[in-house]
Design an enzyme around this catalytic site. Structure first.
Site, PDB file in Angstrom:
ATOM      1  CG  ASP A 163      14.177  31.289  33.882  1.00  0.00           C
ATOM      2  OD1 ASP A 163      12.718  31.142  34.877  1.00  0.00           O
ATOM      3  OD2 ASP A 163      13.966  29.442  32.341  1.00  0.00           O
TER       4      ASP A 163
ATOM      5  CG  ASP B 107       7.666  25.386  32.227  1.00  0.00           C
ATOM      6  OD1 ASP B 107       8.085  26.371  31.501  1.00  0.00           O
ATOM      7  OD2 ASP B 107       8.615  25.405  33.592  1.00  0.00           O
TER       8      ASP B 107
END
Ligand code: GLA
Length: 725
Positions: free
Chosen positions: A475, A545
């Site tokens: 990430d 997301d």
């Protein structure tokens, strides 16, 4: 295939269905000739006589260089008669930067031309390198063009060399420059713009006078603009008409521009963002640009996308992974956020195994003092207070259940509240005495520094070596600010962003090479670093997301303009959705998530009995179609941005199988009798559609289409089609 016609000094590059041509004109400039539908080698001569000679500056004219302002060029020079923005600008020691690059030599090699320290195509049939030399300095430029008979994509990059002894500074070094035929009025531009949770939305605007510029100056490709630009000729639609794709195999700050010349033709170029860029080049040194992937399609945007998908799968993504079955993941982020313990994880793991998931991924929160997002980043040691028995206990639980185990890292980041920061505060990007900008309470590590990358490599490697980990989610949760490295001298700060990107690539290369059995998934606060450079190391990337069953259709549609379905991680999450508060049927979330590398982002143990049955069914059905997701051709049928319906279908290369997924967003009392025409089938084949118990010929399914089912809001359908003989 690269063809050079000595009589006309013409280079003709032929790919699968396109030709690209240029020639060395009488004045010695590398003049662009043609980019479009494939033509025969014998017509190189026609291109030079019929097109090239018309725009060629006359070397005997004392005002000759003013004519270069109109000349279609393979490289824009600075400070002479071409007033459009230059492709490469180099400032010498005496401050002068004007240049006149002319042909010096060329060579053709078999294969690709690998870049140092940067992702690039893994193979190509042939690479042409044309070397240009500046008349006023010792600067040389190599222009590289790679082509393959099996690909519709032309790969272009440049290398700038200081063949002198003094030090020079590159102020701009784009990867490519080309010219489109016709005038600006004929074209519009499509870019993929967005934001966090709504990445890569196609936006189309006409190309008018001036410069259209899409860019990121955030230090990475970003949620806000993808390193991709398509230029559409008038009447170009999803399936018909001509368009050109321009895409960078690069993850740092970039720019792509379409600039209208005085004669209204359009210069397109792009590469590393030149905004406050600078790169010192000592005598004898060279600087390589990233590669650009150019694609011409005569079959509309759909044709362009299918060509890019094949290109990424065959030339960029790790061949050991590109077509291999993807792990079906259960990820605990939206199930628990930071609030988990062994028992909560075990409940998810046990249920995941029962329902047919094959990999459990433990997300953020397992390390250091990471009970919230204000602490812990940089401390890649397990938090044993939270996880009793450490990672081993969780991995054992997975293995007992026959599951593989994956783990989340954010290698480029640090919290000020961490042991790493306390030991090395100077490793975070920033300048002493200037308060750093914080994003999600974190700072970015200075990856321009080798010792920082080395440290993180060791720390992550230790976890991967000591534990049986088969999947890593990498990430990156904030933009880069300050643009300053304490380790770089004052006159080299312009190198910062590109050097940071090289540091990221260095770590990605070392980790993926050291752990070839680990599957690396990319992520950047959702889909903030979804680009060709990242795909070289990470065969799949967390697309967004935003997992809402409606919004995802848009995000995945936009992403598919350039990147293959198999590169998109697509998970089913809970409702009401975290980001939109919308509730969509479980079936719909599963259907949309099946158009990529599927998985689950919720607490499987808390599902109802019916939902659990649905998960089992979804996984079973997905395993029957994942070959299509990995290898098939995508046809986008109904645009979620322009209608109340989303629909896409995947067709196998031999056209014997197809999979259709659709969603109806909002009911309208009068929207009955809607027909959906399928695409990409073989007109002469007969197909059976299982869910509809319907048999029809390819011609009928594409010509007359299928009557759409009437569904509830956000209801969906999936159709499995097979050829019957
Ligand atoms: C980012 C990712 C999420 C999750 C969180 C964890 O937002 O996109 O999937 O991993 O970070 O902090």
């Amino acid at each position: 295939m690269v063809i050079f016609d000595r009589a006309t000094n013409c280079f003709l590059l032929n790919g699968k269905r396109f030709s690209y041509a240029m020639f060395v004109n009488r004045a010695g400039f590398l003049q662009h000739l043609y980019y479009g539908k494939k033509i025969g080698a014998e017509d190189a001569d026609y291109l030079v006589r019929g097109h090239g000679k018309k725009a060629e500056p006359d070397p005997n004219d004392p005002n000759m260089e003013m004519a270069t302002d109109f000349m279609p060029s393979e490289l824009g020079s600075f400070g002479r008669g071409d007033f459009r923005s230059a492709t490469v600008v180099v400032r010498r020691g005496d401050g002068a930067a004007m240049s006149r690059f002319r042909y010096r030599s060329h060579n053709v090699v078999k294969g690709a031309r690998p870049l140092t320290g940067m992702p690039c195509v893994r193979r190509a049939d042939e690479t042409l390198t044309i070397t240009l030399k500046d008349d006023f300095s010792e600067t040389e430029i190599d222009l590289n063009y790679s082509v393959s008979d099996g690909s519709d994509v032309l790969v272009r990059s440049a290398a700038v060399r200081n063949a002198g002894s003094g030090t020079a500074e590159i102020l701009k070094a784009f990867s490519f420059c080309t010219q489109l035929p016709d005038t600006c009025g004929t074209y519009s531009a499509l870019r993929l713009a967005g934001a966090w949770a709504s990445e890569r939305r196609p936006v189309v605007t006409p190309i008018g006078e001036g410069t259209l510029r899409v860019e990121s100056a955030r230090g990475y490709s970003s949620h806000f603009m993808n390193p991709f630009l398509a230029i559409l000729r008038e009447n170009c639609t999803e399936e018909r008409g001509e368009c050109y794709g321009f895409n960078l195999i690069y993850s740092g700050s970039f720019a792509l521009t379409a600039e209208v010349s005085a004669n209204k033709s359009v210069r397109v170029q792009g590469g590393i963002n030149d905004y406050l860029f600078g790169w010192q080049l000592k005598g004898g040194e060279a600087f390589e640009t990233p590669q650009a992937a150019l694609c011409y399609s005569a079959e509309g945007l759909g044709g362009m996308s299918r060509a890019y998908h094949d290109f990424y799968r065959d030339y960029v993504i790790d061949p050991a992974r590109a077509y291999a079955r993807r792990p079906i993941v259960a990820n605990n982020w939206e199930a628990t956020f930071f609030d988990f313990d062994n028992e909560k994880l075990y409940a998810i793991i046990d249920e995941a195994a029962r329902l047919g998931v094959d990999t459990f991924v433990l997300d953020d929160g397992w390390f250091g003092a990471r009970d919230h997002d204000r602490a812990g980043l940089g401390d890649w040691t397990v938090n044993e207070t939270k996880l009793k028995g450490g990672l081993k206990a969780v991995i054992d639980r997975c293995q007992k259940n026959g599951l593989k185990f994956g783990l989340w890292f954010e290698p480029e980041m640090v919290n000020e509240d961490s042991d790493l920061y306390r030991a090395h505060p100077d490793w975070a990007i920033g300048k002493a005495g200037v308060e750093p900008v914080r994003g999600r309470n974190q700072l970015v590590l200075d990856f321009t520094r080798k010792e920082v990358v080395d440290y993180i490599f060791k720390a992550v490697s230790k976890v991967l070596k000591e534990n049986d980990i088969s999947y890593v989610k990498w990430d990156k949760n904030r933009d880069i600010t300050e643009n300053y490295s304490a380790a770089l001298p004052a006159d080299r700060q312009g190198e910062f962003i590109h050097r940071y990107t090289l540091g990221f690539y260095d770590l990605a290369k070392r980790l993926t090479e050291a752990f070839p059995n680990v599957f690396f998934e990319g992520c950047a606060g959702g889909g903030g670093r979804f680009d060709g450079g990242a795909l070289y190391y990470f065969p799949q990337i967390w697309t967004s997301d935003d997992t809402d069953g409606l919004e995802r259709t848009k995000i995945q549609w936009g992403t598919s303009l350039c990147y293959p379905l198999s590169s998109m991680s697509c998970h089913v999450s809970d409702c009401p959705n975290q980001q939109t508060q919308r509730t969509t049927p479980f079936e719909t979330r599963g259907a949309i998530a099946s158009l990529g590398a599927t998985g689950y982002e919720l607490d499987l143990s808390k599902l109802t009995k019916e939902e659990k049955e649905l998960v089992k069914e979804q996984i079973g059905s997905y395993k029957k179609i994942d070959g299509l997701v990995l290898k098939g051709d995508l046809y986008r049928l109904s645009d979620p941005f322009c209608s109340e319906y989303f629909c896409e279908m995947i067709v196998s290369k031999d056209k014997s199988r197809a999979y259709v997924v659709g969603e109806r967003f909002r009911g309208d009392p009068c929207d009955h009798d809607r027909v959906l025409k399928l695409s990409g089938l073989d007109e002469t084949k007969k197909y059976y559609i299982r869910e509809l118990n319907l048999t029809a010929g390819g011609a009928a399914l594409m010509g007359a289409g299928i009557m759409l089912p009437r569904l509830c809001d956000c209801g969906s359908w999936t159709w499995n089609m097979e050829e019957i003989k």
